[in-house]
Write an enzyme that holds these catalytic residues in place. Structure first.
Site, PDB file in Angstrom:
ATOM      1  N   GLY A  19      48.435  42.161  20.203  1.00 43.38           N
ATOM      2  CA  GLY A  19      47.509  42.097  21.334  1.00 43.38           C
ATOM      3  C   GLY A  19      46.083  41.968  20.824  1.00 43.38           C
ATOM      4  N   ARG A  87      62.630  37.605  12.605  1.00 47.14           N
ATOM      5  CA  ARG A  87      63.515  37.756  13.776  1.00 47.14           C
ATOM      6  C   ARG A  87      62.896  36.958  14.913  1.00 47.14           C
ATOM      7  NH1 ARG A  87      65.004  41.350  17.895  1.00 47.14           N
ATOM      8  NH2 ARG A  87      67.255  41.614  17.991  1.00 47.14           N
ATOM      9  N   ASP A 125      50.654  47.739  14.041  1.00 48.47           N
ATOM     10  CA  ASP A 125      51.869  48.118  13.293  1.00 48.47           C
ATOM     11  C   ASP A 125      52.918  47.000  13.267  1.00 48.47           C
ATOM     12  OD1 ASP A 125      52.013  48.854  16.133  1.00 48.47           O
ATOM     13  OD2 ASP A 125      54.017  49.575  15.658  1.00 48.47           O
ATOM     14  N   GLY A 126      53.070  46.275  14.381  1.00 46.46           N
ATOM     15  CA  GLY A 126      54.061  45.189  14.436  1.00 46.46           C
ATOM     16  C   GLY A 126      53.679  44.050  13.501  1.00 46.46           C
ATOM     17  N   THR A 127      52.396  43.697  13.502  1.00 56.18           N
ATOM     18  CA  THR A 127      51.917  42.605  12.642  1.00 56.18           C
ATOM     19  C   THR A 127      52.049  43.005  11.168  1.00 56.18           C
ATOM     20  OG1 THR A 127      50.380  42.025  14.403  1.00 56.18           O
ATOM     21  CG2 THR A 127      49.935  41.070  12.245  1.00 56.18           C
ATOM     22  N   THR A 147      43.656  47.502  16.677  1.00 55.28           N
ATOM     23  CA  THR A 147      44.294  47.782  17.958  1.00 55.28           C
ATOM     24  C   THR A 147      43.425  48.715  18.785  1.00 55.28           C
ATOM     25  OG1 THR A 147      46.102  48.920  19.134  1.00 55.28           O
ATOM     26  CG2 THR A 147      45.788  49.571  16.870  1.00 55.28           C
ATOM     27  N   ASP A 149      44.670  50.760  20.653  1.00 55.28           N
ATOM     28  CA  ASP A 149      45.459  51.995  20.778  1.00 55.28           C
ATOM     29  C   ASP A 149      45.116  53.026  19.700  1.00 55.28           C
ATOM     30  OD1 ASP A 149      46.734  50.569  22.767  1.00 55.28           O
ATOM     31  OD2 ASP A 149      48.448  50.035  21.522  1.00 55.28           O
ATOM     32  N   ASP A 151      46.492  53.514  16.898  1.00 51.10           N
ATOM     33  CA  ASP A 151      47.721  54.225  16.525  1.00 51.10           C
ATOM     34  C   ASP A 151      48.338  53.763  15.208  1.00 51.10           C
ATOM     35  OD1 ASP A 151      48.530  51.731  17.352  1.00 51.10           O
ATOM     36  OD2 ASP A 151      50.138  52.427  18.659  1.00 51.10           O
ATOM     37  N   ARG A 184      38.159  62.580  47.180  1.00 49.84           N
ATOM     38  CA  ARG A 184      39.521  62.132  46.841  1.00 49.84           C
ATOM     39  C   ARG A 184      39.941  62.594  45.452  1.00 49.84           C
ATOM     40  NH1 ARG A 184      38.654  55.885  48.846  1.00 49.84           N
ATOM     41  NH2 ARG A 184      39.544  56.157  50.919  1.00 49.84           N
ATOM     42  N   MET A 191      45.475  52.277  28.889  1.00 51.57           N
ATOM     43  CA  MET A 191      46.486  51.778  27.942  1.00 51.57           C
ATOM     44  C   MET A 191      46.646  52.739  26.758  1.00 51.57           C
ATOM     45  SD  MET A 191      45.990  47.670  27.715  1.00 51.57           S
ATOM     46  CE  MET A 191      46.906  46.614  28.815  1.00 51.57           C
ATOM     47  N   ARG A 193      49.950  52.561  24.779  1.00 47.48           N
ATOM     48  CA  ARG A 193      51.365  52.599  24.387  1.00 47.48           C
ATOM     49  C   ARG A 193      51.860  54.041  24.219  1.00 47.48           C
ATOM     50  NH1 ARG A 193      53.387  48.959  19.551  1.00 47.48           N
ATOM     51  NH2 ARG A 193      51.650  50.049  18.582  1.00 47.48           N
ATOM     52  N   ILE A 295      41.152  44.897  30.984  1.00 42.62           N
ATOM     53  CA  ILE A 295      39.700  44.946  30.757  1.00 42.62           C
ATOM     54  C   ILE A 295      39.395  45.806  29.527  1.00 42.62           C
ATOM     55  CG2 ILE A 295      39.091  44.568  33.199  1.00 42.62           C
ATOM     56  CD1 ILE A 295      38.056  47.497  33.160  1.00 42.62           C
ATOM     57  N   GLN A 296      40.341  46.690  29.172  1.00 41.61           N
ATOM     58  CA  GLN A 296      40.137  47.525  27.976  1.00 41.61           C
ATOM     59  C   GLN A 296      40.228  46.703  26.693  1.00 41.61           C
ATOM     60  OE1 GLN A 296      42.485  51.524  28.806  1.00 41.61           O
ATOM     61  NE2 GLN A 296      43.267  49.835  30.031  1.00 41.61           N
TER      62      GLN A 296
HETATM   63  O1  F6P Z   1      48.727  47.445  21.844  1.00 40.72           O
HETATM   64  C1  F6P Z   1      47.710  47.089  22.734  1.00 40.72           C
HETATM   65  C2  F6P Z   1      48.218  47.090  24.146  1.00 40.72           C
HETATM   66  O2  F6P Z   1      47.157  46.713  25.006  1.00 40.72           O
HETATM   67  C3  F6P Z   1      48.839  48.410  24.602  1.00 40.72           C
HETATM   68  O3  F6P Z   1      47.879  49.384  24.923  1.00 40.72           O
HETATM   69  C4  F6P Z   1      49.666  47.938  25.768  1.00 40.72           C
HETATM   70  O4  F6P Z   1      50.737  48.827  26.003  1.00 40.72           O
HETATM   71  C5  F6P Z   1      50.180  46.603  25.279  1.00 40.72           C
HETATM   72  O5  F6P Z   1      49.261  46.145  24.306  1.00 40.72           O
HETATM   73  C6  F6P Z   1      50.310  45.546  26.347  1.00 40.72           C
HETATM   74  O6  F6P Z   1      50.877  44.397  25.795  1.00 40.72           O
HETATM   75  P1  F6P Z   1      50.925  42.970  26.496  1.00 40.72           P
HETATM   76  O7  F6P Z   1      49.680  42.247  26.110  1.00 40.72           O
HETATM   77  O8  F6P Z   1      52.131  42.323  25.926  1.00 40.72           O
HETATM   78  O9  F6P Z   1      51.024  43.185  27.977  1.00 40.72           O
END
Ligand code: F6P
Length: 370
Positions: A19, A87, A125-127, A147, A149, A151, A184, A191, A193, A295-296
């Site tokens: 992302g 994969r 982490d995936g990359t 990222t 995140d 993380d 309210r 976001m 994950r 937007i984040q």
């Molecule tokens: O890892 C970044 C992130 O924005 C996460 O916070 C979120 O869960 C995920 O990517 C959303 O992924 P996609 O762009 O596939 O909707």
């Protein structure tokens, strides 16, 4: 300018995977300028993450190509969070689902064909797990941790996180004033994950009353009690900052989408809506939901991410040209250094329960829904 190049590396490839996030362009710029000016290298920009390597799509990057991009969001190279060459998902002939094939060989051929001696891989982490596959095939790789995140294992911080926290905080500040006007409860889903870093930081920075993290299963009664208690004490509004990965005790995370073409198929989202309905039903207080979503990830990086991106990009080339292999550029304390890329690949760093910010938040009256 004299070249410091004492290696056999002449041409490097750079790609952005996963992302997108603010600060990617700062890294691409720093990598390209350091490579050209300090080491006399040629730089190839690989398009759309590892997909560009599979399909042989890349183009030269020079000083001009990276001029004026420091302050821009996104990535000039494009990104992709579906492609893992080891994969690789291909549609089945009957149109039902995917078969997975290993196209690493195709990527190695393209590296050869374009004369690329080493890779700078910018991603999460995936990359890094994809990069690890190439390390095992003998490709010289250096990783740069990206990222929103925050993380990634091995580094205290990833670039993109500061901007995401800034954006989320600003948004919650705005929600605060409308919450006060209308008395309210306002649920804001952020976001992150499986990690609650964005929720914890933006929640504290915005003065949220309740912060719900994936790391701490919440109790709906405790959440509602806090909202009612505030109301009884004349605080006729409440802000609930909930991470997309948060879940109730004994319950499940809310999944927005399952994308089988992606190495990480689960997309989280929707807990904010569920929680909003439940809070309104249990407390009788009017409750609204806002999902901050993409937007984040978009927009101009804050100075912190521009600086971190520049430091990381510069360090990545330095590490590569010092002859070290299989490294991930990281931040430890205030020092930019490097770690084993293999140790970080495919792993996620969640918020530890004894994190000092959790203690500080509790001390100022924040509820974590327990
Ligand atoms: O890892 C970044 C992130 O924005 C996460 O916070 C979120 O869960 C995920 O990517 C959303 O992924 P996609 O762009 O596939 O909707």
């Amino acid at each position: 300018m004299t070249s410091k190049n004492k290696t056999s590396i002449q041409r490097i490839g750079v790609l952005t995977g996963g992302g997108d996030c603010p600060g990617l362009n700062a890294v691409i710029r720093a990598v390209t300028k350091t490579a050209i000016f300090d080491y006399g290298l040629e730089v190839m920009g690989i398009e759309d993450g590892f997909l560009g390597l599979v399909e042989g799509r890349m183009h030269p990057l020079d000083d001009f190509a990276v001029s004026g991009i420091l302050t821009t969001g996104g990535t000039i190279l494009g990104s992709n969070n579906k492609c893992n060459p080891a994969r690789f998902a291909v549609h089945r002939a009957d149109g039902e689902g995917y078969d997975y094939i290993d196209v690493t060989g195709r990527c190695l051929d393209h590296l050869d064909q374009f004369g690329i001696d080493a890779l700078v891989v910018i991603g999460g982490d995936g990359t890094m797990a994809c990069a690890q596959n190439f390390v095992e095939k003998g490709v010289i790789c250096v990783g740069v941790p990206k990222t929103i995140d925050n993380d990634l294992v091995g580094t205290d911080v990833t670039f993109g996180f500061a901007t995401a926290v800034n954006t989320a905080t600003e948004a919650i500040d705005r929600i605060h004033t409308t919450a006060m006007s209308h008395h309210r409860a306002m649920v804001v889903e952020v976001m992150g994950r499986n990690a609650g870093w964005i929720a914890l930081h933006a929640g504290v920075a915005s003065g949220s009353d309740i912060i719900l993290l994936p790391e701490i299963d919440f109790d709906l009664d405790a959440v509602c009690d806090k909202v009612i208690d505030r109301s009884k004490h004349g605080k006729r509004f409440s802000i609930i900052c909930v991470s997309e990965g948060a879940k109730p005790r004994g319950g499940e995370r809310v999944v927005k989408k399952v994308d089988l073409a992606s190495p990480d198929p689960i997309r989280l989202g929707g807990i904010g809506r569920v929680l909003t309905e439940q809070i309104e039903e249990h407390t009788g207080i009017e409750t609204r939901n806002t999902v901050l979503g993409y937007i984040q990830r978009g927009g101009t990086p804050v100075p912190e991410d521009r600086i971190l991106g520049t430091e990381f990009g510069h360090k990545a080339v330095e590490v590569l040209m010092s002859g070290q292999k299989n490294r991930l550029v990281v931040m430890h304390g205030r020092e930019v250094t490097h770690e084993s890329l293999s140790a970080a690949a495919g792993k996620q760093r969640i918020v530890p329960l004894d994190h000092p910010l959790i203690a500080a938040a509790k001390a100022v009256g924040v509820s974590f829904g327990v």
